[in-house]
Scaffold this motif. Sequence first.
Motif, PDB file in Angstrom:
ATOM      1  N   ALA A 273       3.310-130.065 -21.009  1.00 12.29           N
ATOM      2  CA  ALA A 273       2.601-129.528 -21.882  1.00 12.29           C
ATOM      3  C   ALA A 273       3.165-128.080 -22.213  1.00 12.29           C
ATOM      4  CB  ALA A 273       1.031-129.495 -22.096  1.00 12.29           C
ATOM      5  N   GLY A 274       3.222-127.579 -23.770  1.00 10.86           N
ATOM      6  CA  GLY A 274       3.794-126.107 -23.745  1.00 10.86           C
ATOM      7  C   GLY A 274       5.109-125.981 -23.712  1.00 10.86           C
ATOM      8  N   ARG A 275       5.932-127.102 -23.470  1.00 12.35           N
ATOM      9  CA  ARG A 275       7.327-127.022 -23.412  1.00 12.35           C
ATOM     10  C   ARG A 275       7.877-126.211 -24.617  1.00 12.35           C
ATOM     11  NH1 ARG A 275      11.702-131.804 -22.989  1.00 12.35           N
ATOM     12  NH2 ARG A 275      10.543-132.630 -24.899  1.00 12.35           N
ATOM     13  N   GLN A 276       7.705-126.406 -25.957  1.00 12.00           N
ATOM     14  CA  GLN A 276       8.299-126.008 -27.206  1.00 12.00           C
ATOM     15  C   GLN A 276       7.884-124.547 -27.298  1.00 12.00           C
ATOM     16  OE1 GLN A 276      10.849-127.251 -28.699  1.00 12.00           O
ATOM     17  NE2 GLN A 276      10.807-125.664 -30.388  1.00 12.00           N
ATOM     18  N   ALA A 277       6.558-124.301 -26.923  1.00 14.93           N
ATOM     19  CA  ALA A 277       5.988-122.948 -27.125  1.00 14.93           C
ATOM     20  C   ALA A 277       6.629-122.072 -25.944  1.00 14.93           C
ATOM     21  CB  ALA A 277       4.664-123.145 -26.797  1.00 14.93           C
ATOM     22  N   THR A 278       6.971-122.619 -24.943  1.00  9.36           N
ATOM     23  CA  THR A 278       7.712-121.956 -24.105  1.00  9.36           C
ATOM     24  C   THR A 278       9.024-121.475 -24.620  1.00  9.36           C
ATOM     25  OG1 THR A 278       6.539-122.950 -22.384  1.00  9.36           O
ATOM     26  CG2 THR A 278       8.386-121.639 -21.464  1.00  9.36           C
ATOM     27  N   ALA A 279       9.805-122.365 -24.977  1.00  7.63           N
ATOM     28  CA  ALA A 279      11.127-122.152 -25.554  1.00  7.63           C
ATOM     29  C   ALA A 279      10.995-121.091 -26.778  1.00  7.63           C
ATOM     30  CB  ALA A 279      11.870-123.590 -26.124  1.00  7.63           C
ATOM     31  N   ASN A 280      10.177-121.279 -27.533  1.00  7.64           N
ATOM     32  CA  ASN A 280      10.007-120.030 -28.607  1.00  7.64           C
ATOM     33  C   ASN A 280       9.632-118.750 -27.911  1.00  7.64           C
ATOM     34  OD1 ASN A 280      10.692-122.360 -30.411  1.00  7.64           O
ATOM     35  ND2 ASN A 280       8.302-122.539 -31.145  1.00  7.64           N
ATOM     36  N   TRP A 281       8.747-118.875 -27.241  1.00 14.53           N
ATOM     37  CA  TRP A 281       8.755-117.362 -26.534  1.00 14.53           C
ATOM     38  C   TRP A 281       9.909-116.998 -25.949  1.00 14.53           C
ATOM     39  CZ3 TRP A 281       8.742-115.576 -21.519  1.00 14.53           C
ATOM     40  CH2 TRP A 281       8.246-114.449 -21.302  1.00 14.53           C
ATOM     41  N   ILE A 282      10.623-117.813 -25.405  1.00 12.67           N
ATOM     42  CA  ILE A 282      11.760-117.174 -24.510  1.00 12.67           C
ATOM     43  C   ILE A 282      12.715-116.806 -25.521  1.00 12.67           C
ATOM     44  CG2 ILE A 282      13.800-117.983 -23.664  1.00 12.67           C
ATOM     45  CD1 ILE A 282      12.279-119.848 -21.707  1.00 12.67           C
ATOM     46  N   LEU A 283      12.872-117.335 -26.601  1.00  8.63           N
ATOM     47  CA  LEU A 283      13.729-116.677 -27.728  1.00  8.63           C
ATOM     48  C   LEU A 283      12.987-115.518 -28.486  1.00  8.63           C
ATOM     49  CD1 LEU A 283      16.245-117.298 -29.594  1.00  8.63           C
ATOM     50  CD2 LEU A 283      14.823-118.529 -31.219  1.00  8.63           C
ATOM     51  N   SER A 284      11.830-115.389 -28.588  1.00 12.91           N
ATOM     52  CA  SER A 284      11.120-114.227 -29.216  1.00 12.91           C
ATOM     53  C   SER A 284      11.280-112.980 -28.298  1.00 12.91           C
ATOM     54  CB  SER A 284       9.752-114.521 -29.532  1.00 12.91           C
ATOM     55  OG  SER A 284       9.208-114.496 -28.211  1.00 12.91           O
ATOM     56  N   THR A 285      11.678-113.152 -27.146  1.00 12.65           N
ATOM     57  CA  THR A 285      11.802-111.923 -26.421  1.00 12.65           C
ATOM     58  C   THR A 285      12.974-111.165 -26.739  1.00 12.65           C
ATOM     59  OG1 THR A 285      13.086-113.084 -24.609  1.00 12.65           O
ATOM     60  CG2 THR A 285      10.687-112.940 -24.380  1.00 12.65           C
ATOM     61  N   ILE A 286      14.015-111.674 -27.496  1.00 14.51           N
ATOM     62  CA  ILE A 286      15.099-110.969 -27.726  1.00 14.51           C
ATOM     63  C   ILE A 286      14.917-109.794 -28.813  1.00 14.51           C
ATOM     64  CG2 ILE A 286      16.802-112.991 -27.631  1.00 14.51           C
ATOM     65  CD1 ILE A 286      16.941-113.054 -30.730  1.00 14.51           C
ATOM     66  N   MET A 287      13.557-109.757 -29.309  1.00 11.99           N
ATOM     67  CA  MET A 287      13.399-108.693 -30.226  1.00 11.99           C
ATOM     68  C   MET A 287      12.769-107.336 -29.375  1.00 11.99           C
ATOM     69  SD  MET A 287       9.850-107.811 -30.762  1.00 11.99           S
ATOM     70  CE  MET A 287       8.274-108.438 -29.630  1.00 11.99           C
ATOM     71  N   PHE A 288      12.669-107.716 -28.148  1.00  2.75           N
ATOM     72  CA  PHE A 288      12.098-106.522 -27.441  1.00  2.75           C
ATOM     73  C   PHE A 288      13.150-105.366 -27.444  1.00  2.75           C
ATOM     74  CE2 PHE A 288       8.404-105.961 -24.618  1.00  2.75           C
ATOM     75  CZ  PHE A 288       8.436-104.539 -24.243  1.00  2.75           C
ATOM     76  N   PRO A 289      12.981-104.249 -28.277  1.00  4.87           N
ATOM     77  CA  PRO A 289      13.986-103.273 -28.183  1.00  4.87           C
ATOM     78  C   PRO A 289      14.344-102.651 -26.868  1.00  4.87           C
ATOM     79  CG  PRO A 289      12.494-102.599 -29.722  1.00  4.87           C
ATOM     80  CD  PRO A 289      11.906-103.709 -28.700  1.00  4.87           C
ATOM     81  N   PRO A 290      15.407-102.370 -26.326  1.00  5.44           N
ATOM     82  CA  PRO A 290      15.625-101.621 -25.016  1.00  5.44           C
ATOM     83  C   PRO A 290      15.409-100.178 -24.995  1.00  5.44           C
ATOM     84  CG  PRO A 290      17.688-103.092 -25.711  1.00  5.44           C
ATOM     85  CD  PRO A 290      16.613-102.958 -27.090  1.00  5.44           C
ATOM     86  N   ALA A 291      15.328 -99.637 -26.176  1.00  8.51           N
ATOM     87  CA  ALA A 291      14.793 -98.339 -25.974  1.00  8.51           C
ATOM     88  C   ALA A 291      13.426 -98.353 -25.874  1.00  8.51           C
ATOM     89  CB  ALA A 291      15.104 -97.767 -27.493  1.00  8.51           C
ATOM     90  N   VAL A 292      12.467 -99.340 -26.027  1.00  6.83           N
ATOM     91  CA  VAL A 292      11.260 -99.310 -25.450  1.00  6.83           C
ATOM     92  C   VAL A 292      10.978 -99.789 -24.161  1.00  6.83           C
ATOM     93  CG1 VAL A 292       8.936-100.415 -26.102  1.00  6.83           C
ATOM     94  CG2 VAL A 292      10.375 -99.835 -28.191  1.00  6.83           C
ATOM     95  N   SER A 293      11.612-100.716 -23.761  1.00 13.51           N
ATOM     96  CA  SER A 293      11.726-101.236 -22.537  1.00 13.51           C
ATOM     97  C   SER A 293      12.182-100.310 -21.559  1.00 13.51           C
ATOM     98  CB  SER A 293      12.131-102.630 -22.382  1.00 13.51           C
ATOM     99  OG  SER A 293      13.654-102.740 -22.531  1.00 13.51           O
ATOM    100  N   VAL A 294      12.957 -99.526 -21.797  1.00 10.69           N
ATOM    101  CA  VAL A 294      13.672 -98.583 -20.601  1.00 10.69           C
ATOM    102  C   VAL A 294      12.552 -97.449 -20.369  1.00 10.69           C
ATOM    103  CG1 VAL A 294      14.301 -96.848 -22.479  1.00 10.69           C
ATOM    104  CG2 VAL A 294      15.903 -97.402 -20.334  1.00 10.69           C
ATOM    105  N   ILE A 295      11.579 -97.470 -20.986  1.00 14.31           N
ATOM    106  CA  ILE A 295      10.657 -96.308 -20.711  1.00 14.31           C
ATOM    107  C   ILE A 295       9.984 -96.653 -19.358  1.00 14.31           C
ATOM    108  CG2 ILE A 295       8.491 -95.024 -21.270  1.00 14.31           C
ATOM    109  CD1 ILE A 295       9.463 -95.294 -24.100  1.00 14.31           C
ATOM    110  N   PRO A 296       9.189 -98.060 -19.382  1.00 18.27           N
ATOM    111  CA  PRO A 296       8.528 -98.385 -18.255  1.00 18.27           C
ATOM    112  C   PRO A 296       9.259 -98.737 -17.117  1.00 18.27           C
ATOM    113  CG  PRO A 296       8.152-100.006 -20.056  1.00 18.27           C
ATOM    114  CD  PRO A 296       8.693 -98.755 -20.466  1.00 18.27           C
ATOM    115  N   VAL A 297      10.625 -99.219 -17.224  1.00 16.95           N
ATOM    116  CA  VAL A 297      11.490 -99.197 -16.088  1.00 16.95           C
ATOM    117  C   VAL A 297      12.156 -98.010 -15.607  1.00 16.95           C
ATOM    118  CG1 VAL A 297      13.714-100.173 -15.574  1.00 16.95           C
ATOM    119  CG2 VAL A 297      12.332-101.539 -17.321  1.00 16.95           C
ATOM    120  N   PHE A 298      12.161 -97.058 -16.420  1.00 15.64           N
ATOM    121  CA  PHE A 298      12.517 -95.644 -15.933  1.00 15.64           C
ATOM    122  C   PHE A 298      11.452 -95.316 -15.111  1.00 15.64           C
ATOM    123  CE2 PHE A 298      12.222 -91.108 -16.441  1.00 15.64           C
ATOM    124  CZ  PHE A 298      13.449 -90.874 -15.587  1.00 15.64           C
ATOM    125  N   VAL A 299      10.185 -94.983 -15.744  1.00 11.20           N
ATOM    126  CA  VAL A 299       9.017 -94.690 -14.798  1.00 11.20           C
ATOM    127  C   VAL A 299       8.932 -95.487 -13.512  1.00 11.20           C
ATOM    128  CG1 VAL A 299       6.648 -94.078 -15.050  1.00 11.20           C
ATOM    129  CG2 VAL A 299       7.986 -93.739 -16.982  1.00 11.20           C
TER     130      VAL A 299
END
Lengths: 276, 312
Positions: A103-129
Motif C-alpha cells: 500500500a502507498g507504493r505509487q504515492a511514495t514514487a510520486n513523493w520521491i519525484l516531487s522532492t526535485i522541486m526543493f530549491p537548494p538555496a532553501v535547503s542549504v540554510i538548515p544544512v548550514f546551521v
Amino acid sequence: MSWLGKLITRVVLWLALVIVMFPILWVLLTSFKPAELAQALPPIWDFMPTLQNYRDVLSGNTYTSQVFGVLLNHTIIVTLSSTLLGLAAAVPAAYALARVKFAGRQATANWILSTIMFPPAVSVIPVFVIASRLGLTDTWPVLVVPYAAFGLPMMIWMLRSAIKQIPFEIEEAAMVDGASRGQIIWHIVLPLLTPSIVSASLLAGMLAWNEFLFALTLSRSAIKTAPVGISEFTSMYGTQWGTLTAAATVTVAPILLIALLLRRRVIEGLTFGAVK
Amino acid sequence: MTTAASPLEAEERLTSRSSSKEQARFGWSMLSPAMTILLIMSVAPAIYLFYVSFRHENLLGPGSGFVGLQNYIRVFSSPENWSGAVATFQFVAISVVLELGLGLGLALLLNRKFPETNLLAALFILPLGVAPVVSALVFRVLLDPAYGWVDYYLQLWGIISDPIDWLGQPFTAWVAVIALDVWQWTPFVALILLAGLSGVPAEPKEAAMIDGAGPIRLFWHITLPFLRPFIAIAFVLRTIEAFKTFGSIFVLTNGGPGSSTEVINLDIYRIALQNFDVGAASALGIVFLLILSLITKQLLAILGRSTDIMEE
C-alpha cells in the motif's frame, strides 16, 4: 523543399552551432594564449600556443588560496562517493517501487519525484546551521549526502521504468528454481539494468561535479571543489583570463568528453529516462 | 498472448506466495536507504525551517527566541522580497518560453536530414555539460565593457557606437541573465524534442499531404500531437530547474545592479548567509516552498496527462 529553403535551413543550423560553440571554444583558445596576450583587444589570433596557464593552475602559481589540482581531487572524490551512495540507495528503492506490491507504493514514487522541486538555496540554510552546530562544516558528508539526494529522484524513476521493462517471467523462472530475491536482483536484474545505471550515474555525477551552492556554503578548504575554486579566479584584483580559462578547461573537459561519447545515455538521464 | 502472462498477473501470482504483510516489510526495507537520504534533505529541512521561521535565531551570540509571526510580517512587508518574487517569475517565464520556442525550431531544423545534422546534434549536447559557474564567468568576461569581445565586435561591425556596460544597467543585465540560461538549456530542449520528432510516423503525414494539407496544418495536426509528451517533459523539467537557478545568476550579476536581477533564491541566500537573519530567511523559504509545491503539483499533473511515465 526548395533549394533556397534547404540553404536557409543549413545556414541557420550552422549559425546556431557557432553560437553554441563560441563560449566553449573561446575558453579553449584563451587557455593556450600567453598571459600578456589573453586580454588584448583587438583579439590576437596568431600566437604561439603555450601550456604555461595550465602549469600555473596545476602548480598553484595563481592568486587563489589553494592549488587548483587539489580542488579537482576534491571534486572527483565528492562526485564518485555521492554517485555510488545514490546508486546503492536507488537500485533497491527502484526495485521495490517496480516489483513489490504494498500500500502507498505509487504515492511514495510520486513523493520521491516531487522532492526535485526543493530549491537548494532553501535547503542549504538548515544544512548550514545544523552542520555548523555539529562541527560538520568542511567535512565530506555535508556535500556527499546532499549531492546523493539531488540525484536520487531521477535515478529511482529511471531505474524503476527500466526494471518494469524487464519481463517478469525471467525473475519468476529463477524463483521457481529456488533463487532468493537478493540473488535475483544481483544476478538477473542488475546486469540487465546496466545501460540505465550508466545513464543515471552519468547525470548524478554531472550534478555533483558542477554543483556550486552547497560547495560554496559548506566548504572552507578541506573539501572545497573546483567550481568554487573557479569562481575565485575573478576577484577585486581583476580576472586572470589565462588561468581562469585553463582551470575552466580542466574542470569542464572530462564532462564534455563523456557527454560526447555517451550522448544517448546522457539524454536519457537528463529526461529521467522518458527519452530513450 | 496465451504463452506469456502479463507482468501484473505474474506479479500477482508471486505475491500470493508470501503474505502481503511480508511484501510490505520487504518493500519498505528496500526503500529505506533512499527514503532516509531524501527525508534528511527535504522533510527534515522543511520542518526545521518552519520551526525557525517563528524564531529570531542569532547564529553568533545570545538573543535567540520565539517571535511569533514577526518574520512573516517582515517577509511580506519587505519590498525587496516582492521584487525578488517578480524577478523569479520573470526569469522562469521568459527563459522557459524562449528555450521551448527556440528548442522546437532547432529540433525541426535538425530533423531535416542533411549530411551534417548528426554531427551538429552531437555537438549541441555540449552546453548542458558546462558547469553553470563556468558559463556564467565566461559570459561575464565576454560582456566586460573594457576588455570583452562582445562590445568590441559590436562596435567593429558598427552595430553600437559606444561600449555597453551590460551588467551595469537593469535591462541589459536581464538580457545577459536570460541569454546565459537560453544558451545553456535551449540545446537540451532541442535534443528532447528531436528524439520526439524521430518517432513521428511518415504514413499519416503522406496521407495528409495527398489530401492537400499545407506544412502548417501538417505540423499542427500530425507532428504536434506526437510531440506533446516530449514538449511536456521539456517544459516541466525546465520550469522546475529554472525556479532552482542560483549559481549562474550569483556569479554573473550577483543580483545586481542594485537588486534588479535578485531572484528569490539569491534573496534567501543573502538574508540567511550574509545578513545572518536565519529567521526571516526561513520564513521566506517556507513561503517559497509552499508556492513551489503548488506549482509542482500542477506541473506533475501536466506530466501525468501528457505522458505515461507517471502511470503505475
